[in-house]
Design a protein around this motif. Sequence first.
Motif, mmCIF file in Angstrom:
data_model
loop_
_atom_site.group_PDB
_atom_site.id
_atom_site.type_symbol
_atom_site.label_atom_id
_atom_site.label_comp_id
_atom_site.label_asym_id
_atom_site.label_seq_id
_atom_site.Cartn_x
_atom_site.Cartn_y
_atom_site.Cartn_z
ATOM 1 N N GLN A 1 37.256 32.193 39.311
ATOM 2 C CA GLN A 1 36.923 33.329 38.429
ATOM 3 C C GLN A 1 36.379 32.866 37.102
ATOM 4 O O GLN A 1 35.380 33.360 36.611
ATOM 5 N N LYS A 2 37.102 31.870 36.532
ATOM 6 C CA LYS A 2 36.696 31.376 35.203
ATOM 7 C C LYS A 2 35.306 30.762 35.268
ATOM 8 O O LYS A 2 34.471 30.973 34.388
ATOM 9 N N VAL A 3 35.064 29.986 36.353
ATOM 10 C CA VAL A 3 33.757 29.350 36.490
ATOM 11 C C VAL A 3 32.663 30.419 36.576
ATOM 12 O O VAL A 3 31.633 30.322 35.903
ATOM 13 N N VAL A 4 32.945 31.452 37.377
ATOM 14 C CA VAL A 4 31.945 32.516 37.560
ATOM 15 C C VAL A 4 31.634 33.190 36.231
ATOM 16 O O VAL A 4 30.474 33.424 35.884
ATOM 17 N N GLU A 5 32.700 33.456 35.463
ATOM 18 C CA GLU A 5 32.480 34.080 34.151
ATOM 19 C C GLU A 5 31.564 33.231 33.291
ATOM 20 O O GLU A 5 30.691 33.729 32.599
ATOM 21 N N ARG A 6 31.831 31.916 33.364
ATOM 22 C CA ARG A 6 31.072 31.040 32.461
ATOM 23 C C ARG A 6 29.618 30.867 32.883
ATOM 24 O O ARG A 6 28.759 30.618 32.041
ATOM 25 N N ILE A 7 29.331 30.942 34.195
ATOM 26 C CA ILE A 7 27.921 30.763 34.557
ATOM 27 C C ILE A 7 27.156 32.088 34.543
ATOM 28 O O ILE A 7 25.946 32.118 34.745
ATOM 29 N N TYR A 8 27.916 33.185 34.310
ATOM 30 C CA TYR A 8 27.249 34.472 34.454
ATOM 31 C C TYR A 8 26.009 34.664 33.589
ATOM 32 O O TYR A 8 24.978 35.148 34.081
ATOM 33 N N PRO A 9 26.057 34.228 32.321
ATOM 34 C CA PRO A 9 24.848 34.364 31.490
ATOM 35 C C PRO A 9 23.648 33.689 32.123
ATOM 36 O O PRO A 9 22.550 34.264 32.161
ATOM 37 N N ALA A 10 23.844 32.471 32.690
ATOM 38 C CA ALA A 10 22.723 31.747 33.307
ATOM 39 C C ALA A 10 22.236 32.490 34.548
ATOM 40 O O ALA A 10 21.033 32.551 34.816
ATOM 41 N N VAL A 11 23.186 33.093 35.299
ATOM 42 C CA VAL A 11 22.821 33.846 36.500
ATOM 43 C C VAL A 11 21.936 35.028 36.120
ATOM 44 O O VAL A 11 20.895 35.278 36.739
ATOM 45 N N GLU A 12 22.366 35.715 35.052
ATOM 46 C CA GLU A 12 21.611 36.879 34.593
ATOM 47 C C GLU A 12 20.231 36.468 34.127
ATOM 48 O O GLU A 12 19.222 37.052 34.531
ATOM 49 N N GLU A 13 20.235 35.422 33.319
ATOM 50 C CA GLU A 13 18.969 34.972 32.733
ATOM 51 C C GLU A 13 17.987 34.531 33.819
ATOM 52 O O GLU A 13 16.803 34.816 33.761
ATOM 53 N N GLY A 14 18.530 33.820 34.841
ATOM 54 C CA GLY A 14 17.663 33.312 35.910
ATOM 55 C C GLY A 14 17.451 34.327 37.028
ATOM 56 O O GLY A 14 16.762 34.025 37.998
ATOM 57 N N GLU A 15 18.050 35.526 36.866
ATOM 58 C CA GLU A 15 17.941 36.580 37.890
ATOM 59 C C GLU A 15 18.256 36.023 39.275
ATOM 60 O O GLU A 15 17.490 36.148 40.228
ATOM 61 N N ILE A 16 19.395 35.375 39.364
ATOM 62 C CA ILE A 16 19.816 34.748 40.620
ATOM 63 C C ILE A 16 20.725 35.705 41.380
ATOM 64 O O ILE A 16 21.521 36.427 40.785
ATOM 65 N N GLU A 17 20.579 35.705 42.695
ATOM 66 C CA GLU A 17 21.465 36.495 43.563
ATOM 67 C C GLU A 17 22.727 35.685 43.797
ATOM 68 O O GLU A 17 22.822 34.952 44.780
ATOM 69 N N PHE A 18 23.674 35.799 42.887
ATOM 70 C CA PHE A 18 24.846 34.936 43.025
ATOM 71 C C PHE A 18 25.963 35.636 43.788
ATOM 72 O O PHE A 18 26.267 36.802 43.543
ATOM 73 N N SER A 19 26.575 34.944 44.724
ATOM 74 C CA SER A 19 27.736 35.497 45.424
ATOM 75 C C SER A 19 28.755 34.395 45.629
ATOM 76 O O SER A 19 28.397 33.212 45.653
ATOM 77 N N TYR A 20 30.007 34.800 45.762
ATOM 78 C CA TYR A 20 31.035 33.793 46.018
ATOM 79 C C TYR A 20 32.148 34.374 46.845
ATOM 80 O O TYR A 20 32.339 35.583 46.900
ATOM 81 N N ASN A 21 32.878 33.457 47.494
ATOM 82 C CA ASN A 21 33.979 33.891 48.339
ATOM 83 C C ASN A 21 35.075 32.836 48.278
ATOM 84 O O ASN A 21 34.831 31.661 48.549
ATOM 85 N N CYS A 22 36.275 33.297 47.869
ATOM 86 C CA CYS A 22 37.380 32.327 47.787
ATOM 87 C C CYS A 22 38.660 33.025 48.206
ATOM 88 O O CYS A 22 39.001 34.070 47.653
#
Length: 467
Positions: free
Chosen positions: A318-339
Motif C-alpha cells: 500500500q505504502k509503495v503504491v501511494e508513493r509511486i502514484y504521482p509518477a503513475v498519474e504523470e505518466g498516465e500509466i495503467e497501474f494495477s496490483y494484487n497482493c
Amino acid sequence: MRNQLSLQIGLLFFVVIVTVELILFSILYTNLVNDRVDEVMGDLLARGNTHRDVLQENYTSTTLDHVAIMESESDFIAVITDQEGSVITSSNAIAPEINTVIDHTDEENIPDEGIILESDWADEKYVATDSPIIMDGTHIGHVFMFADSNDIKEIISNLGRQFLFIGLVTVILTIITVMVLSRVITQPLVRMKEATEALNGGTHEVALSTDRKDELGELATAITRLSQDLKRVKNERNEFLASISHELRTPLTYLKGYADIIGRQNVAEEDRARYIRIIQEETAHLSGLVQGLFELAKIDQNEFAIEKEKIVFYDLIQKVVERIYPAVEEGEIEFSYNCPDDVVIAVDPERIQQVLLNILDNAIKYTPRGNPVHLEVFQDDSEVLIVISDSGEGIAEEDLKYIFERLYRAEKSRSRSKGGSGLGLTIAKEIVALHNGSMEVESNIGEGTRFKITLPKEDAHEEGAVD
Ligand SMILES: Nc1ncnc2c1ncn2[C@@H]1O[C@H](COP(=O)(O)OP(=O)(O)OP(=O)(O)O)[C@@H](O)[C@H]1O
Ligand SMILES: [Mg+2]
C-alpha cells in the motif's frame, strides 16, 4: 635468505636421518664385531680340541712334537702342559703374558669340552683357550691355544674401515637426497612467495604451475585465482571511477553553465526561472547519485544495516503504491496490483520499499503512456514472490546481463529525460541479497520487462539485524 625454509627442512631431515643411520650402524657394527670375535674364539677352541683329541688317541712324545711343529707354522701358539700346568712343549717361545695366563688357570676345573680362558682382545696381548686331555676320566694335561689379540684387532679395524666407507657413502647419499627432497618441497613454496611479492609489488596476474594434485597444488591454484580476482577488482575499480567521474562531470557542467548564465545582467525573468529549475533538477540528480554511491559503499563495507521486522506485506505494498502514484498519474500509466492480505514476512520494510519503488520507477519510466504496469504478489509456505511487469520498450539481450551493474544504463544516449544514474538496480539487488532472497529479470524488446523478486519468509540463518 631465499632458501631459508629449504635449509631448515634440509637440516632437520639430515639430522634425523643421520641420527637414525648412526644408531642402526652402531648396532650392526657391535653385533658384527661380537660375531667375529666369537667366531675367532670358537675356531681357537675347536683347534685346541682337535689337538687334544689327537693326543688322547695317541699320547706320545712324537705326537706332542707333531702338534708343536704344526702350530709353529700357524698364526696360533699351542702350549701343552701336564696336569699341574708345567709346560711339556710349545709351538713358539713362551711370552710372559702366556705364562701369566697358564699360571692363573685352575686346571682342575676345566670342563671336558674345553674353555675360553681369555677373550679380552682389547686389553690383553693374547686370547686363549684351554682343552683338557682326558685319559680314563682324569685330566693328564692341557692344550692351551693362544692367538695374538692384534690379529683380532686387525680384523676389527678392517671392519671399521669398511663401516667408515659405507657410512661416508650413506651420508653423502643422504645429503643429496635431503637436498633434492627439500628443494622439491620448498621450491613451489618459494615460487608462491615470489608470486605474492610480485602481486604486492603491483603485478596484476601471476601464473603458477598448478599441476600438482596435493596441498601445494591447491595453494598455487588459490594464489592464481586470487591474482585473477585482484586483477578483476582493480579493473572494475578503474572502470567504476571512470564512470563516476563521467557521471559527475555532466551535471556539474550543466550547473556551472546555467549558474553563469543566471549571473549575467540581461537574462529575462522567465529564462532565469527555467534555468533555476534546471539547476534544481541537476542538483537533485547529483544528490541522488551521491546517495546511491554512499549506500553502495556501505553495502561493500558490510555496514548496510538491515533491520528486519515481521510485517503484513499488504501494508507495505500500500505504502509503495501511494508513493509511486504521482509518477503513475504523470505518466498516465495503467497501474494495477494484487497482493493477498495474509502474507506475513520478516523484512526491513524501508529497504524493501526502496527496492520495489526502484523497479516500479523504472517500469513507469520506460512504459509509454496508457500502457499497463502490474504488480503481483504470490506466496507459498516458505517464500514470497513479487512480480513487477511492464509493457514498455524492454531491455535488449546484450544489456540484460549488465543492468544490475553499477552505473549501467541501457539507453546509450544516457538521456537526461529519464534521469537515472544506473545505481538503482544494483542497490536493489544487494538489498534483496541481504534478505537472502533473489532477483531475476526477463525482457523482450518491444513487449516489456518482468522483474521477479523472491524473499524467504523465515530467515534460515538468523532473524534481526544483518550487518
Ligand atoms: N523496466 C525497464 N524497462 C526498460 N529498461 C529498463 C527497465 N528497468 C531498467 N532498465 C534499464 O536498466 C538500466 C539500469 O536501471 P537502474 O534502475 O539501475 O538505473 P536508472 O533507473 O537508470 O537510475 P537510478 O535508478 O539509479 O535512478 C536503466 O538505465 C535502463 O536502461
Ligand atoms: Mg532506476
